[in-house]
Design a protein around this motif. Structure first.
Motif, PDB file in Angstrom:
ATOM      1  N   ASP A   1       0.911  -1.108   0.043  1.00 51.40           N
ATOM      2  CA  ASP A   1       0.023   0.014  -0.051  1.00 51.40           C
ATOM      3  C   ASP A   1       0.768   1.274   0.004  1.00 51.40           C
ATOM      4  O   ASP A   1       0.349   2.310   0.005  1.00 51.40           O
ATOM      5  N   ALA A   2       2.220   1.206   0.082  1.00 50.54           N
ATOM      6  CA  ALA A   2       3.109   2.328   0.283  1.00 50.54           C
ATOM      7  C   ALA A   2       3.177   2.925  -1.037  1.00 50.54           C
ATOM      8  O   ALA A   2       2.817   2.367  -2.153  1.00 50.54           O
ATOM      9  N   MET A   3       2.577   4.405  -0.846  1.00 50.00           N
ATOM     10  CA  MET A   3       2.940   5.209  -2.078  1.00 50.00           C
ATOM     11  C   MET A   3       4.447   5.439  -2.199  1.00 50.00           C
ATOM     12  O   MET A   3       5.259   5.777  -1.368  1.00 50.00           O
ATOM     13  N   THR A   4       4.904   5.829  -3.470  1.00 53.45           N
ATOM     14  CA  THR A   4       5.929   6.087  -3.994  1.00 53.45           C
ATOM     15  C   THR A   4       6.057   7.729  -3.775  1.00 53.45           C
ATOM     16  O   THR A   4       5.053   8.475  -3.507  1.00 53.45           O
TER      17      THR A   4
ATOM     18  N   LEU B   1       6.655   9.839  -5.817  1.00 54.02           N
ATOM     19  CA  LEU B   1       6.081  10.501  -7.082  1.00 54.02           C
ATOM     20  C   LEU B   1       4.437  10.914  -6.591  1.00 54.02           C
ATOM     21  O   LEU B   1       4.032  12.039  -7.000  1.00 54.02           O
ATOM     22  N   ASP B   2       3.984   9.622  -6.449  1.00 55.59           N
ATOM     23  CA  ASP B   2       2.609   9.686  -5.772  1.00 55.59           C
ATOM     24  C   ASP B   2       2.244  10.760  -4.781  1.00 55.59           C
ATOM     25  O   ASP B   2       1.344  11.522  -4.847  1.00 55.59           O
TER      26      ASP B   2
ATOM     27  N   ILE C   1       2.480  14.226  -6.362  1.00 51.15           N
ATOM     28  CA  ILE C   1       1.522  14.389  -7.167  1.00 51.15           C
ATOM     29  C   ILE C   1       0.334  14.941  -6.312  1.00 51.15           C
ATOM     30  O   ILE C   1      -0.339  15.955  -6.436  1.00 51.15           O
ATOM     31  N   PHE C   2       0.194  14.272  -4.977  1.00 46.74           N
ATOM     32  CA  PHE C   2      -0.910  14.466  -4.099  1.00 46.74           C
ATOM     33  C   PHE C   2      -0.884  16.143  -3.455  1.00 46.74           C
ATOM     34  O   PHE C   2      -1.575  16.938  -3.641  1.00 46.74           O
TER      35      PHE C   2
ATOM     36  N   LEU D   1      -1.093  19.024  -6.375  1.00 43.26           N
ATOM     37  CA  LEU D   1      -2.478  19.337  -6.440  1.00 43.26           C
ATOM     38  C   LEU D   1      -3.135  19.831  -5.479  1.00 43.26           C
ATOM     39  O   LEU D   1      -4.066  20.925  -5.695  1.00 43.26           O
ATOM     40  N   ILE D   2      -2.989  19.411  -4.360  1.00 36.41           N
ATOM     41  CA  ILE D   2      -3.816  19.956  -3.152  1.00 36.41           C
ATOM     42  C   ILE D   2      -3.248  21.354  -3.042  1.00 36.41           C
ATOM     43  O   ILE D   2      -4.157  22.302  -2.702  1.00 36.41           O
TER      44      ILE D   2
ATOM     45  N   SER E   1      -4.180  23.732  -5.702  1.00 42.71           N
ATOM     46  CA  SER E   1      -5.877  24.062  -5.875  1.00 42.71           C
ATOM     47  C   SER E   1      -6.135  25.115  -4.817  1.00 42.71           C
ATOM     48  O   SER E   1      -6.788  26.259  -4.858  1.00 42.71           O
ATOM     49  N   VAL E   2      -5.385  24.852  -3.402  1.00 43.65           N
ATOM     50  CA  VAL E   2      -5.957  25.720  -2.374  1.00 43.65           C
ATOM     51  C   VAL E   2      -5.215  27.173  -2.531  1.00 43.65           C
ATOM     52  O   VAL E   2      -6.081  28.314  -2.550  1.00 43.65           O
TER      53      VAL E   2
ATOM     54  N   MET F   1      -5.108   9.966  -9.104  1.00 44.35           N
ATOM     55  CA  MET F   1      -5.193  11.462  -8.866  1.00 44.35           C
ATOM     56  C   MET F   1      -5.076  12.202  -9.968  1.00 44.35           C
ATOM     57  O   MET F   1      -5.815  13.303 -10.290  1.00 44.35           O
TER      58      MET F   1
ATOM     59  N   PRO G   1     -10.156  24.809  -9.301  1.00 45.54           N
ATOM     60  CA  PRO G   1      -9.593  24.311  -8.094  1.00 45.54           C
ATOM     61  C   PRO G   1     -10.382  23.949  -6.843  1.00 45.54           C
ATOM     62  O   PRO G   1     -10.013  22.679  -6.567  1.00 45.54           O
TER      63      PRO G   1
ATOM     64  N   LEU H   1      -9.603  20.018  -5.640  1.00 47.63           N
ATOM     65  CA  LEU H   1      -9.527  19.618  -4.061  1.00 47.63           C
ATOM     66  C   LEU H   1     -10.243  18.411  -3.828  1.00 47.63           C
ATOM     67  O   LEU H   1      -9.552  17.419  -3.175  1.00 47.63           O
TER      68      LEU H   1
ATOM     69  N   LYS I   1      -5.514  -0.316  -6.973  1.00 46.79           N
ATOM     70  CA  LYS I   1      -4.380  -1.140  -6.840  1.00 46.79           C
ATOM     71  C   LYS I   1      -4.263  -2.467  -6.082  1.00 46.79           C
ATOM     72  O   LYS I   1      -3.729  -3.360  -6.389  1.00 46.79           O
TER      73      LYS I   1
END
Lengths: 140, 170
Positions: free
Chosen positions: A17-20, A22-23, A26-27, A30-31, A34-35, B114, B142, B146, B160
């Motif tokens: 379940d581990a995210m890399t 790069l994941d 990206i998170f 994006l967050i 947008s904020v 995402m 945006p 979010l 996954k």
């Protein structure tokens, strides 16, 4: 239950379940972006004087109406695309009735500050409060 | 991606994925919470699209996405909404496949999902802006991003896990 690597060779995906990194990147991008852009647009549009309600149908201006009305003003926008009933009262605007199937602009409720808008896509109606045309002044 | 599967097997699994995706898409439209933000949704049906992509490749994923939005459009009666979803689907499947190819073992399906959600929003809003001739629509991006980043992360983790447990043809 964890059977390492036998099946995973096929999927070409990192295991578990581990995210890399790069994941996570990206998170975060994006967050954060947008904020920031929500804050940024709010700061820009908050400075504008909101005094007019602009109704557009199919990209063309249908009419402009003063935002501050002592008595409730009811607009019946009937076009070839459909019917929308718009109410303006003392700085607040809402769409109270429509014949479009999803009625999203009715559910969106009340708008009251510059740049905000109510959109009815099926009927191609946009109701917005003036203010955004001053963006250039801020942008220089 | 599996290239050694018989065509019949691909076709039947594809049909099953399409049916699952349509039902998921239809069910999530019934969740009333997401009515507050027009255009926002959980995107759980994207799990199926991503599975089709890693199992069969981009063309299957693309046709799955388009057929799915067409079916849901007909089922719910909102045929015009098909155009918005369709543009989003094409853009998001394209972007997901590109990133999957570019960063093969550096990215997981959570990241892919995402990005897919983000590009879906871009396509959706671009069509909406074109329909009403108003670029102001992009101010809404945006807000959607979010929400979609969080939901995209969740659906990506689901996809996954499924793809790790269930390998096609084994």
């Amino acid at each position: 239950m964890k059977k390492p690597n036998a099946a995973q060779a096929d999927s070409a995906q990192p295991a578990g379940d581990a995210m890399t990194r790069l994941d996570k990147l990206i998170f975060c991008v994006l967050i954060v972006s947008s904020v920031l852009s929500i804050l940024f647009t709010n700061i820009i549009f908050a400075k504008k004087t909101a005094d007019e309600v602009i109704v557009e149908v199919n990209g063309e201006e249908y009419g402009r109406y003063p935002l501050y009305e002592k008595n409730v003003k009811i607009l019946d926008v009937k076009t070839e695309f459909g019917y929308n009933k718009i109410e303006i009262l003392n700085g607040k605007v809402r769409v109270s009735d429509t014949n479009c199937p999803d009625r999203l602009e009715v559910k969106s409720g009340i708008i009251d500050s510059a740049g905000e808008m109510l959109v009815c896509l099926p009927n191609r109606v946009v109701v917005r409060i003036s203010g955004e045309k001053d963006v250039d002044r801020v942008a220089y | 991606m599996r290239t050694d599967l018989p065509k019949t097997k691909k076709l039947t699994v594809f049909a099953m994925l399409l049916a699952t995706g349509t039902v998921l898409n239809y069910l999530e439209a019934m969740i009333p919470v997401f009515n507050i933000l027009p255009g926002a949704k959980l995107g759980i049906a994207n799990v199926v699209t991503m599975l089709a992509m890693v199992w069969f490749g981009p063309f299957y994923a693309l046709s799955l996405g388009i057929l799915r939005s067409a079916l849901v459009g007909l089922m719910s009666g909102a045929v015009t909404m098909l155009i918005y979803g369709g543009a989003g689907t094409v853009l998001s499947v394209g972007a997901m496949w590109m990133f999957l190819k570019l960063f093969k073992d550096k990215i997981t399906m959570a990241g892919i999902s995402m990005l897919g959600a983000f590009f879906f929003n871009v396509g959706q809003i671009a069509v909406a802006a074109a329909v009403i001739h108003n670029m102001q629509m992009f101010r809404y991006l945006p807000v959607l991003t979010l929400v979609s980043t969080v939901s995209g992360l969740l659906t990506g983790i689901v996809a996954k896990r499924i793809s790790e447990k269930q390998m096609m043809g084994e």
